[in-house]
Design a protein around this motif. Structure first.
Motif, mmCIF file in Angstrom:
data_model
loop_
_atom_site.group_PDB
_atom_site.id
_atom_site.type_symbol
_atom_site.label_atom_id
_atom_site.label_comp_id
_atom_site.label_asym_id
_atom_site.label_seq_id
_atom_site.Cartn_x
_atom_site.Cartn_y
_atom_site.Cartn_z
ATOM 1 N N SER A 72 16.300 6.358 -5.771
ATOM 2 C CA SER A 72 15.588 5.583 -4.762
ATOM 3 C C SER A 72 14.111 5.498 -5.134
ATOM 4 C CB SER A 72 15.752 6.218 -3.384
ATOM 5 O OG SER A 72 15.292 7.551 -3.404
ATOM 6 N N PRO A 73 13.460 4.366 -4.861
ATOM 7 C CA PRO A 73 12.050 4.212 -5.214
ATOM 8 C C PRO A 73 11.167 5.222 -4.483
ATOM 9 C CG PRO A 73 13.057 2.095 -4.712
ATOM 10 C CD PRO A 73 14.037 3.137 -4.295
ATOM 11 N N ALA A 92 2.272 5.088 -3.110
ATOM 12 C CA ALA A 92 3.303 6.126 -3.139
ATOM 13 C C ALA A 92 3.921 6.260 -1.755
ATOM 14 C CB ALA A 92 2.708 7.455 -3.587
ATOM 15 N N PHE A 93 5.226 6.505 -1.707
ATOM 16 C CA PHE A 93 5.933 6.643 -0.436
ATOM 17 C C PHE A 93 6.052 8.096 0.015
ATOM 18 C CE2 PHE A 93 8.368 2.583 -1.667
ATOM 19 C CZ PHE A 93 7.319 1.812 -1.218
ATOM 20 N N ALA A 94 6.079 9.035 -0.939
ATOM 21 C CA ALA A 94 6.245 10.443 -0.594
ATOM 22 C C ALA A 94 4.963 10.997 0.025
ATOM 23 C CB ALA A 94 6.626 11.260 -1.830
ATOM 24 N N ASP A 95 5.110 11.849 1.035
ATOM 25 C CA ASP A 95 3.951 12.410 1.736
ATOM 26 C C ASP A 95 3.104 13.305 0.836
ATOM 27 O OD1 ASP A 95 4.712 11.107 4.053
ATOM 28 O OD2 ASP A 95 5.891 12.816 4.792
ATOM 29 N N ASN A 96 3.747 13.975 -0.133
ATOM 30 C CA ASN A 96 3.025 14.920 -0.986
ATOM 31 C C ASN A 96 2.531 14.288 -2.289
ATOM 32 O OD1 ASN A 96 5.600 14.575 -1.955
ATOM 33 N ND2 ASN A 96 5.835 16.680 -2.649
ATOM 34 N N VAL A 97 2.634 12.954 -2.398
ATOM 35 C CA VAL A 97 2.170 12.252 -3.594
ATOM 36 C C VAL A 97 1.108 11.245 -3.178
ATOM 37 C CG1 VAL A 97 2.816 10.789 -5.530
ATOM 38 C CG2 VAL A 97 4.422 12.526 -4.696
ATOM 39 N N THR A 98 -0.068 11.330 -3.789
ATOM 40 C CA THR A 98 -1.172 10.455 -3.395
ATOM 41 C C THR A 98 -1.244 9.174 -4.226
ATOM 42 O OG1 THR A 98 -2.649 11.681 -4.876
ATOM 43 C CG2 THR A 98 -2.547 12.388 -2.563
ATOM 44 N N ARG A 376 -2.367 1.769 3.811
ATOM 45 C CA ARG A 376 -3.386 1.917 2.766
ATOM 46 C C ARG A 376 -4.475 0.881 2.944
ATOM 47 N NH1 ARG A 376 -3.344 1.060 -3.804
ATOM 48 N NH2 ARG A 376 -5.594 1.086 -3.858
ATOM 49 N N GLU A 377 -5.724 1.311 2.656
ATOM 50 C CA GLU A 377 -6.847 0.378 2.626
ATOM 51 C C GLU A 377 -6.934 -0.234 1.228
ATOM 52 O OE1 GLU A 377 -8.714 -0.400 5.230
ATOM 53 O OE2 GLU A 377 -7.722 1.040 6.570
ATOM 54 N N LEU A 378 -7.323 -1.504 1.153
ATOM 55 C CA LEU A 378 -7.389 -2.205 -0.125
ATOM 56 C C LEU A 378 -8.787 -2.761 -0.366
ATOM 57 C CD1 LEU A 378 -4.123 -4.352 -0.336
ATOM 58 C CD2 LEU A 378 -4.723 -2.380 -1.741
ATOM 59 N N PRO A 379 -9.267 -2.673 -1.614
ATOM 60 C CA PRO A 379 -10.560 -3.291 -1.941
ATOM 61 C C PRO A 379 -10.384 -4.776 -2.223
ATOM 62 C CG PRO A 379 -9.656 -2.196 -3.875
ATOM 63 C CD PRO A 379 -8.688 -1.935 -2.741
ATOM 64 N N GLY A 380 -11.486 -5.497 -2.243
ATOM 65 C CA GLY A 380 -11.454 -6.899 -2.648
ATOM 66 C C GLY A 380 -11.531 -7.858 -1.482
ATOM 67 N N GLU A 381 -12.143 -9.017 -1.745
ATOM 68 C CA GLU A 381 -12.281 -10.048 -0.726
ATOM 69 C C GLU A 381 -11.164 -11.077 -0.873
ATOM 70 O OE1 GLU A 381 -16.091 -11.781 -0.965
ATOM 71 O OE2 GLU A 381 -17.182 -9.932 -0.510
ATOM 72 N N VAL A 382 -10.802 -11.687 0.254
ATOM 73 C CA VAL A 382 -9.773 -12.720 0.233
ATOM 74 C C VAL A 382 -10.308 -13.938 -0.505
ATOM 75 C CG1 VAL A 382 -8.358 -14.241 1.660
ATOM 76 C CG2 VAL A 382 -8.771 -11.892 2.368
ATOM 77 N N GLY A 383 -9.474 -14.514 -1.385
ATOM 78 C CA GLY A 383 -9.896 -15.664 -2.173
ATOM 79 C C GLY A 383 -10.041 -16.928 -1.334
ATOM 80 N N ASP A 384 -10.677 -17.939 -1.939
ATOM 81 C CA ASP A 384 -10.876 -19.205 -1.236
ATOM 82 C C ASP A 384 -9.554 -19.923 -0.985
ATOM 83 O OD1 ASP A 384 -13.595 -18.734 -1.349
ATOM 84 O OD2 ASP A 384 -13.823 -19.781 -3.257
ATOM 85 N N THR A 385 -8.626 -19.778 -1.915
ATOM 86 C CA THR A 385 -7.317 -20.415 -1.790
ATOM 87 C C THR A 385 -6.247 -19.346 -1.765
ATOM 88 O OG1 THR A 385 -8.099 -22.346 -3.012
ATOM 89 C CG2 THR A 385 -5.727 -22.084 -2.797
ATOM 90 N N GLU A 398 10.997 7.611 -10.154
ATOM 91 C CA GLU A 398 10.808 8.705 -11.106
ATOM 92 C C GLU A 398 12.094 8.908 -11.892
ATOM 93 O OE1 GLU A 398 9.774 11.734 -8.406
ATOM 94 O OE2 GLU A 398 7.627 11.344 -8.491
ATOM 95 N N SER A 399 12.008 8.736 -13.191
ATOM 96 C CA SER A 399 13.207 8.780 -14.011
ATOM 97 C C SER A 399 12.853 9.243 -15.424
ATOM 98 C CB SER A 399 13.858 7.396 -14.061
ATOM 99 O OG SER A 399 14.895 7.350 -15.013
#
Length: 406
Positions: A72-73, A92-98, A376-385, A398-399
């Protein structure tokens, strides 16, 4: 009394030493551990390193995970389609993985490739059971060249593939990945090339790691406007989606066939597909009426009937009112700035979510409870288009999946 305790401690110590020093016993015990732990344990000693890195162990570990449905992912890599920057992000989905492992091979391999080619684009195109399909695009004097790279981010291993086609312009070459740890050859790479004046014919070549060579397996006629980038592996086949048609390549028969598409939502928008992807054995499709649609359905393809049906009905009005930055005034009028990353099916139906990027954030929208949570917070501004891709997120699993046969 103290002597008795000492004997017990010695007995335990002796048992541990016997297990740690027995390669066969150690092999069976380590098979039950997750890949993340095994990667760390491989530095314990030479014996553990020898066992964990052996081809037999890695394949056995992948097969056990596949048969137990444990592949599973544990996160996703994604591109934020709302910004001009095409930097790959991760979640990351796991609580102990940043964070997820960085795609480090680019720093190592890109300089060598740039010595020969002028790289114009480098992008993840697909994920499949722990492996990523990465594609470099280059302009040369004779045309466009595409270089496919299979990458295991957990092991930081990469395999470079050259196009099997020498006489065709690689502008119309598409790489796709099939990995199935449950049976050999465990993974293959497809190279799809459009042929003919209208590009309605395709040639499909298959790369098998054991032979380290390409072989042409079939040619087929397909709708002219099919997109063969970012295929999705589901139910023993790799699937591609177009606005009016759906095509798949069956792994066992090595034949190309078509699936009937669901009715298109009414509306003047020509590009109605906003999402196409797989999660937990479920194949999903999202179509919209227009670029400013805030109400749509999540469709699911049935494994037995191969018919699409409505799984969830989504209305984002409450989400938009909570995050007013989603309302964007563009040259096309008012649009709602959100990109669909993934439909994530939970172990319980009420845990299923729609993962979205909105301006500055990644949001998990619960498909049953109709609630939203910023993950999650994301950096960057929304583009014009606002430009939306129907695939912009790629699962990380993980494999120990090996890329080389020996």
């Amino acid at each position: 009394m103290e002597e008795s305790h000492m004997h017990k401690r010695l007995a335990v110590t002796t048992a541990v030493d016997v297990i740690a020093g027995n390669a066969d016993l150690l092999f069976e015990i380590l098979l039950r551990l997750p890949a993340r732990s095994l990667i760390r344990f491989s530095i314990v000693c030479k014996l553990w390193f020898s066992v964990i890195t052996s081809m037999q162990f890695r394949l056995s570990h992948c097969r056990i995970l596949a048969f137990s449905n444990a592949l599973s992912p544990s996160g996703i890599y994604f591109y934020n389609c709302l910004t001009k920057s095409q930097k790959i992000e991760s979640l990351a989905f796991a609580d102990n993985v940043t964070s997820l492992p960085p795609i480090q091979f680019l720093d190592q391999m890109a300089p060598n490739i740039r010595d020969t080619y002028e790289i114009t684009q480098a992008k993840v195109m697909q994920s499949c059971n722990g492996l990523l399909m990465y594609v470099f695009t280059s302009k040369t004097d004779v045309g466009i060249i595409k270089i496919g790279i299979v990458y295991n981010p957990a092991k930081k291993e990469a395999r470079v593939l050259r196009s099997p086609y020498k006489k065709y312009d690689d502008k119309f070459v598409y790489y796709n990945l099939i990995s199935d740890p449950s049976e050999p050859p465990y993974y293959k790479v497809l190279c799809v090339t459009r042929l003919g004046s209208w590009f309605s014919d395709i040639d499909v070549s298959v790369y098998v790691p054991e032979s380290e060579s390409w072989s042409s397996c079939c040619r087929s006629s397909v709708p002219s406007f099919m997109n063969f980038e970012s295929g999705v592996f589901w139910n023993g086949a790799i699937h591609w989606i177009g606005e009016y048609s759906s095509v798949y390549f069956d792994v066992n028969s090595e034949k190309v066939a078509m699936i009937s598409m669901p009715p298109r939502p009414q509306g003047y928008c020509s590009q109605k597909i906003r999402y196409f992807g797989e999660w937990g054995g479920h194949l999903h499709l999202i179509q919209v009426q227009s670029l400013y649609a805030k109400k749509f359905n999540v469709l699911e393809l049935d494994k037995d009937t191969w018919k699409w049906s409505v799984k969830y009905r989504v209305h984002l009005a409450r989400l938009i009112s909570s995050f007013p930055d989603m309302v964007q005034q563009t040259s096309f009028g008012i649009q709602y700035a959100f990109s669909i990353l993934s439909v994530i099916r939970g172990e319980k139906e009420e845990d299923s979510v729609l993962l979205l990027t909105i301006p500055g954030k990644v949001v998990a929208y619960n498909l049953v409870r109709k609630t939203a949570k910023v993950v999650r917070e994301l950096p960057g501004e929304v583009g014009d288009t606002l430009c939306f891709n129907h695939v912009s997120a790629y699962q990380y699993t993980e494999s120990l999946f090996p890329l080389f046969s020996s």
